[in-house]
Design a protein around this motif. Structure first.
Motif, PDB file in Angstrom:
ATOM      1  N   TYR A 589       0.832  -1.211   0.000  1.00 12.18           N
ATOM      2  CA  TYR A 589       0.000   0.000   0.000  1.00 12.18           C
ATOM      3  C   TYR A 589       0.873   1.271   0.000  1.00 12.18           C
ATOM      4  O   TYR A 589       0.492   2.285  -0.575  1.00 12.18           O
ATOM      5  CB  TYR A 589      -0.920   0.011   1.220  1.00 12.18           C
ATOM      6  N   CYS A 591       3.571   1.655  -1.555  1.00 12.83           N
ATOM      7  CA  CYS A 591       4.232   1.828  -2.854  1.00 12.83           C
ATOM      8  C   CYS A 591       3.277   2.330  -3.941  1.00 12.83           C
ATOM      9  O   CYS A 591       3.703   2.510  -5.088  1.00 12.83           O
ATOM     10  CB  CYS A 591       4.851   0.498  -3.306  1.00 12.83           C
ATOM     11  N   ARG A 592       2.052   2.570  -3.601  1.00 10.81           N
ATOM     12  CA  ARG A 592       1.066   2.962  -4.606  1.00 10.81           C
ATOM     13  C   ARG A 592       0.920   4.485  -4.697  1.00 10.81           C
ATOM     14  O   ARG A 592       1.059   5.189  -3.707  1.00 10.81           O
ATOM     15  CB  ARG A 592      -0.300   2.346  -4.278  1.00 10.81           C
ATOM     16  N   ASN A 593       0.603   4.933  -5.925  1.00 11.39           N
ATOM     17  CA  ASN A 593       0.217   6.328  -6.187  1.00 11.39           C
ATOM     18  C   ASN A 593       1.235   7.330  -5.620  1.00 11.39           C
ATOM     19  O   ASN A 593       0.886   8.253  -4.885  1.00 11.39           O
ATOM     20  CB  ASN A 593      -1.173   6.609  -5.597  1.00 11.39           C
ATOM     21  N   LEU A 594       2.485   7.134  -5.986  1.00  9.49           N
ATOM     22  CA  LEU A 594       3.548   7.991  -5.484  1.00  9.49           C
ATOM     23  C   LEU A 594       4.101   8.861  -6.610  1.00  9.49           C
ATOM     24  O   LEU A 594       4.127   8.451  -7.772  1.00  9.49           O
ATOM     25  CB  LEU A 594       4.697   7.151  -4.897  1.00  9.49           C
ATOM     26  N   GLN A 595       4.558  10.042  -6.261  1.00  9.66           N
ATOM     27  CA  GLN A 595       5.282  10.869  -7.207  1.00  9.66           C
ATOM     28  C   GLN A 595       6.695  10.332  -7.384  1.00  9.66           C
ATOM     29  O   GLN A 595       7.206   9.586  -6.542  1.00  9.66           O
ATOM     30  CB  GLN A 595       5.317  12.319  -6.727  1.00  9.66           C
ATOM     31  N   ASP A 635       2.032  -5.771  -8.389  1.00 11.39           N
ATOM     32  CA  ASP A 635       0.928  -4.839  -8.158  1.00 11.39           C
ATOM     33  C   ASP A 635       0.948  -3.755  -9.230  1.00 11.39           C
ATOM     34  O   ASP A 635       1.888  -2.954  -9.301  1.00 11.39           O
ATOM     35  CB  ASP A 635       1.047  -4.222  -6.762  1.00 11.39           C
ATOM     36  N   ALA A 637      -0.725  -1.100  -9.403  1.00 13.27           N
ATOM     37  CA  ALA A 637      -0.879   0.260  -8.876  1.00 13.27           C
ATOM     38  C   ALA A 637       0.410   0.792  -8.246  1.00 13.27           C
ATOM     39  O   ALA A 637       0.522   1.982  -7.978  1.00 13.27           O
ATOM     40  CB  ALA A 637      -2.004   0.301  -7.843  1.00 13.27           C
ATOM     41  N   HIS A 639       4.265   2.032  -7.951  1.00 17.71           N
ATOM     42  CA  HIS A 639       5.087   2.841  -8.851  1.00 17.71           C
ATOM     43  C   HIS A 639       6.044   1.925  -9.618  1.00 17.71           C
ATOM     44  O   HIS A 639       6.644   1.006  -9.031  1.00 17.71           O
ATOM     45  CB  HIS A 639       5.878   3.876  -8.055  1.00 17.71           C
ATOM     46  N   GLU A 677       7.276   4.867 -18.346  1.00 14.52           N
ATOM     47  CA  GLU A 677       7.007   3.876 -17.304  1.00 14.52           C
ATOM     48  C   GLU A 677       7.988   2.719 -17.406  1.00 14.52           C
ATOM     49  O   GLU A 677       8.506   2.225 -16.394  1.00 14.52           O
ATOM     50  CB  GLU A 677       5.567   3.376 -17.429  1.00 14.52           C
TER      51      GLU A 677
END
Length: 793
Positions: A589, A591-595, A635, A637, A639, A677
């Protein structure tokens, strides 16, 4: 002020730190033989004056006066051995004459400071107002002469005397001379003429000018009381600027009215060690001098030589000999002949400049030309250690000190750790009792915000039994010790209680982990157990694992390798295990949605954590960590940088075989994945150890095929990521990678899409045309020194 016979009142206007001023004060005191000596200083410290007579009290020292309810609200009043006030105190004590301070009490001044701080805080919380409307109008000064006097009165006098700056003028006229009492009358006349021209005091805001008026009013009242209290002469040692105001006849009722209603708080005073570096004006001390070390040498010369004629040759030679000794200690040759030549040059320069005694300017030029051979960098060493000085004062044991400061002084004597004003390096062997005790003392002081020593690591030793420290004592540490009294009366007690209090109020788990390690290194077992329990409790209740990732590695190293200190091993082991379990539970959790910046920072933390977990001999813990990495690697989601890192970690641990890793790499770099990516995934996979490409042909070929298929615009956008990914390669590894690529036949971009990523490639000649065409691209990616003039097609 009540009328007094001019023969009874002797106003000795001085510079607060100056050898010539001090010598003139002693001469005037011997001539006047006063019944009472009054000193410009805080009356709150009158009871401490008697300790100045102790032979064990060695300047530079300072009076520390602080508010009882707030130790940070404090003032220092420094004294050097060449301070006129110090010499006047010593004279009075030796003659058994009453001596006391007469300045405005610090209890009033500190109360005003506290009131001002409260007002400033209230103003910051209130609605902002128009500053221009609130600011009072200041009278405009158009007279250039008056402007110069306001800016620097002494500089104005120096200009009239033909000097370039006030320091040179004051040294030549006052400090380097052997004057008698007549010098004070001349200074009073000069300062009086200046003060008649300017009102209020030079460039002072209204509140500061009012404060100065109150100080002078209080001193006038104390002088009047001394004159009326006995029939003998009264000597007053004060700043030369105050003398005309103290001589002025003012009604007692007017002075009392000026002091009526001043705020007051309870204060505590003591003597504390000071340093020569903090006597220097460069330290920010308002009454500081440019060269405390030089002034100390000048004072010794004035003491040892005949007052009527200071021997220039002996005085100059002693200084140049000290310069030569310093150079020799630092590995530089300095012959006796060079010392003699430097002394002759300094005396000659003084004669050419019509100066009776070589001053600092002449000494500096002579040392630079002869002993330093013109090297200004070498002369900076002389400036730091001789001209400014590195001495630290000493306080007699009988002086009443705060219990914490007294405990520290006992430890300093026991461990033979002498405070110094300049950086000094020490190496400690923690296997010895003395080395361990010194280390624990320095770590304990750090816990109470007294960073006397800064840990520099273990040097060239890889063991945990050596520490290198850099020590430097600052006078402000005395205030920190007073502030730490709320935690205990000994260093050990205060450090332990301060650590627990800080850990209880800390909002960051990483901060608590640092405190745990600090307690372990300080040998505070009880505090360590308390903070360990607190960290364990906090970690179980948090869902943010980013702080925990930074907390584990240092604790794991201590648990794996141990130290020379006694450790609560079982409690520490349970703590590390609980932290890692909490990290594993929430890693996917986190590691998700990070800049990109946050992901890069987390990647570095996870790399350190991965290495730390490898130090712990717990198979179940390692399996849990690898399962958490597998969750991140798969995962969608998470990064891409962190997914690439997780895939590489699993590959390095041998959990995922090479063929499966190659398949993951192929998927991550497939044409359906956006180029940026894919580049971030590759950056995470290669990380700080891209050497895997040198040993795994399948992985190397997949990356090569992916790069060949990228269009020019996407490649240019991706180039910074690629350069970062390959940055860990050194020159030899880059050459090896080029050689490996040269052995395989390049594929056309159209054919590369139809070939299985695991299919081996046939070898090719090293001088093939295709490889030569691809070489600029490879060198660009690897960061070689070859400009790419165009992408090969």
């Amino acid at each position: 002020m009540a009328a007094a016979s001019p023969d009874r009142l002797h106003l000795l206007g001085i510079r607060h730190h100056g050898p010539g001023s001090a010598r003139a004060v002693l001469s005037a005191l011997d001539a006047a033989d006063p019944a009472v000596v009054l000193i410009e200083g805080p009356p709150d410290a009158d009871e401490l004056i008697a300790f100045a007579a102790s032979p064990a009290t060695v300047p530079p020292i300072a009076l520390l006066v602080h508010a009882q309810d707030d130790a940070s609200n404090a003032s220092f009043f420094p004294f050097a051995v060449f301070s006129p006030e110090w010499q006047a105190i010593r004279w009075a004590l030796a003659k058994r004459r009453p001596v006391r301070f007469i300045d405005l009490p610090a209890s009033h001044r500190l109360a005003e400071r506290a009131k001002a701080k409260r007002a400033e805080r209230d103003d910051s919380e209130a609605e902002p107002e128009d500053a221009s409307a609130a600011a009072p109008d200041e009278p405009e000064v158009t007279d250039p002469e008056l402007t110069q006097i306001r800016r620097d009165p002494l500089a104005y006098l120096a200009t009239l005397a033909g000097y370039d700056d006030s320091e040179s003028w004051w040294n030549a006229i006052v400090e380097q001379g052997t004057h008698g009492p007549e010098i004070f009358a001349a200074l009073e006349a000069a300062i009086g003429a200046l003060r008649e021209k300017i009102d209020p005091l030079p460039y002072q805001p209204a509140d500061e000018a009012q404060r100065e008026l109150r100080r002078e009013a209080h001193m006038r009242l104390e002088i009047a009381a001394a004159l009326s209290g006995q029939d003998g002469p009264v000597a007053v040692v004060c700043g030369a600027w105050h003398v005309p105001a103290l001589r002025k006849k003012v009604a007692l009722k007017d002075d009392r009215a000026l002091l009526k209603g001043l705020p007051q708080i309870k204060v505590t005073a003591t003597w504390v060690p000071w340093t020569e570096t903090r006597l220097a004006a460069s330290s920010g001390y308002g009454a500081g001098v440019i060269s405390p070390g030089w002034y100390a040498h000048l004072w010794q010369g004035l003491q040892h030589e005949d007052a009527a004629a200071l021997d220039a040759t002996g005085f100059t030679t002693r200084w140049q000999a000290r310069v030569a000794e310093l150079l020799r200690r630092n590995g530089r040759p300095a012959s006796t002949a060079s010392v003699i030549e430097a002394s002759r040059l300094a005396i000659t320069l003084a004669a050419l400049r019509d100066v009776a005694l070589p001053g600092l300017a002449e000494m500096r030029e002579a040392s630079l030309a002869t002993l330093c051979e013109g090297e200004t960098a070498l002369f900076r060493l002389i400036e730091q250690q001789l001209i400014i000085g590195r001495g630290v004062g000493e306080i007699d044991d009988s002086v009443p000190q705060m219990p914490l400061a007294a405990d520290l002084a006992r430890w300093q004597r026991k461990l033979k750790l002498k405070p110094e004003a300049l950086d000094s390096d020490i190496a400690l062997d923690l296997r010895s009792e003395a080395g361990l005790a010194k280390s624990q003392l320095l770590h304990r002081l750090a816990l109470i915000q007294v960073p006397w020593g800064l840990l520099q690591g273990s040097g060239q030793s890889r063991g945990t039994f050596r520490e290198n420290w850099r020590l430097r004592w600052e006078p402000e540490f005395s205030v920190r010790l007073v502030e730490a009294l709320v935690h205990g009366t000994t260093v050990a007690q205060a450090a332990g209680n301060a650590a627990i209090t800080t850990a209880q109020t800390a909002t960051s788990l990483n901060t608590v982990a640092d405190i745990v390690r600090g307690c372990l290194e300080a040998g505070l077992v009880q505090a360590a157990e308390t903070t360990i329990a607190l960290l364990q409790e906090r970690s179980a209740a948090t869902s943010d694992v980013t702080d925990l990732t930074e907390a584990v590695p240092p604790l794991a190293e201590i648990l794996r390798y141990g130290t020379a200190r006694a450790l609560p091993t079982e409690a520490l082991r349970l703590l590390v295990i609980s932290l890692i379990e909490a990290i594993c539970a929430g890693l996917v959790y986190a590691c998700r949605n990070l800049q990109a910046e946050i992901a890069a920072e987390l990647r570095g933390r996870l790399a350190r954590l991965d290495a730390a977990i490898g130090l712990i001999e717990d198979a179940g813990l390692r399996d849990g960590w690898r399962r958490a990495l597998a969750s991140v690697a798969t995962d969608a989601a998470a990064h891409p940088l962190l997914r690439g890192f997780a895939s590489r970690a699993l590959y390095d641990h041998g959990v995922v075989p090479p063929d499966q890793t190659a398949l993951s790499l192929s998927r991550a770099l497939s044409h359906s994945v956006p180029t940026l990516e894919a580049g971030e995934w590759l950056d995470g996979f290669l990380g700080q150890s891209g050497q895997v490409l040198l040993h795994d042909q399948a992985l190397r070929r997949i990356i090569d095929s992916w790069l060949a298929a990228i269009d020019d615009e996407a490649f240019n956008n991706l180039l910074p990521v690629l350069r970062r990914a390959f940055a860990s390669f050194d020159r030899s590894e880059r050459r090896r990678l080029l050689d490996e690529l040269a052995r395989q036949r390049p594929l056309a971009a159209s054919d590369a899409r139809d070939v299985s990523p695991l299919q081996p490639l046939a070898p090719m000649p090293a001088n093939a045309v295709g490889f030569d065409a691809a070489l600029p691209l490879l060198l660009t990616i690897l960061g070689a020194d070859l400009a790419m003039k165009g992408r090969p097609t």
